[in-house]
Design an enzyme around this catalytic site. Structure first.
Site, PDB file in Angstrom:
ATOM      1  N   ALA A   1      19.353   5.609  19.818  1.00  0.00           N
ATOM      2  CA  ALA A   1      18.631   4.805  18.209  1.00  0.00           C
ATOM      3  C   ALA A   1      18.982   4.726  17.182  1.00  0.00           C
ATOM      4  CB  ALA A   1      17.021   4.258  19.311  1.00  0.00           C
TER       5      ALA A   1
ATOM      6  N   SER B   1       6.692  -4.509  18.086  1.00  0.00           N
ATOM      7  CA  SER B   1       5.110  -4.332  17.948  1.00  0.00           C
ATOM      8  C   SER B   1       4.508  -5.452  17.203  1.00  0.00           C
ATOM      9  CB  SER B   1       4.671  -2.851  17.510  1.00  0.00           C
ATOM     10  OG  SER B   1       4.637  -2.259  18.607  1.00  0.00           O
TER      11      SER B   1
ATOM     12  N   ILE C   1       0.803  -1.553   0.186  1.00  0.00           N
ATOM     13  CA  ILE C   1      -0.137   0.551  -0.234  1.00  0.00           C
ATOM     14  C   ILE C   1       0.724   1.395  -0.217  1.00  0.00           C
ATOM     15  CG2 ILE C   1      -2.115   1.358   1.348  1.00  0.00           C
ATOM     16  CD1 ILE C   1      -2.628  -1.720   2.563  1.00  0.00           C
TER      17      ILE C   1
ATOM     18  N   ARG D   1      -4.772  -8.350   7.401  1.00  0.00           N
ATOM     19  CA  ARG D   1      -4.063  -8.056   8.377  1.00  0.00           C
ATOM     20  C   ARG D   1      -3.488  -7.096   7.453  1.00  0.00           C
ATOM     21  NH1 ARG D   1      -6.081 -10.737  11.399  1.00  0.00           N
ATOM     22  NH2 ARG D   1      -5.676 -12.838  12.655  1.00  0.00           N
TER      23      ARG D   1
ATOM     24  N   GLU E   1      19.986  15.909   9.350  1.00  0.00           N
ATOM     25  CA  GLU E   1      19.807  17.199   8.756  1.00  0.00           C
ATOM     26  C   GLU E   1      17.884  17.210   9.403  1.00  0.00           C
ATOM     27  OE1 GLU E   1      17.468  17.309   4.556  1.00  0.00           O
ATOM     28  OE2 GLU E   1      20.300  17.374   4.629  1.00  0.00           O
TER      29      GLU E   1
END
Length: 181
Positions: A76, A113, A14, A37, A140
């Site tokens: 992270a 998740s 999608i 799903r 940036e």
């Protein structure tokens, strides 16, 4: 065969962005019925628990558009294609904090998740920190402020609602367990 496996009958991409791709899938359920799903594909990520000589955690404060607010987080970043997680961790620590570390330890990897996304994050502890004079620059579109907090101070920030993300909560709990043993 995997227990409770859902067989993919069809899949349509999608959306494809810089960081994620979104797929719509038609699946066959274990009972033979079908369902749909929506799956987010992510390249994976790393997170670093940088610990200073005096036992404080280096955190970044960063605005998160999805939340419409700033939160405190451990550093992270996303894995680049073909990049080993430890190399990503070293790069992200330098870019986000200006530090490098002499000692690295992988402590855990987990899905962030799994109900809708395949993001897999690798958590590292970094010790023996040294501030670099000419460190790599932030992307940036990144703006961060550094904080160095003790585990106790992190727990206070958690209570105040300044810390909201799972990787940072995990890091705090990990350090709490280490301190108890």
């Amino acid at each position: 065969m995997k227990k409770f496996e859902e067989k993919t009958l069809s899949e349509e991409k999608i959306f494809e962005g810089r960081v994620i791709s979104l797929y719509h899938q038609e699946v066959e359920l274990p009972n033979g019925k079908s369902s749909t799903r929506e799956i987010v594909k992510h390249p994976g990520a790393v997170a670093i628990i940088p610990i200073t000589e005096d036992g404080k955690i280096v955190l970044v404060e960063q605005y998160r558009k999805a939340l419409e607010r700033s939160i405190l987080e451990i550093p992270a970043g996303k894995l680049e294609k073909g990049e080993e997680p430890i190399n990503t961790a070293k790069r992200e620590l330098e870019e986000e904090t200006g530090y490098e570390a002499n000692e690295w330890k992988h402590i855990q990897s987990f899905y962030t998740s799994p109900g809708f996304a395949d993001e897999y994050i690798h958590i590292f502890v970094a010790k023996g920190l040294r501030k670099l004079e000419n460190s790599a620059q932030l992307d940036e579109d990144e703006f961060v402020e550094l904080l160095e907090l003790s585990v106790e101070e992190c727990l206070e920030e958690l209570k105040k609602g300044s810390i909201h993300d799972a990787k940072t909560c995990y890091a705090i709990q990990y350090l709490q367990l280490l301190n108890k043993n």
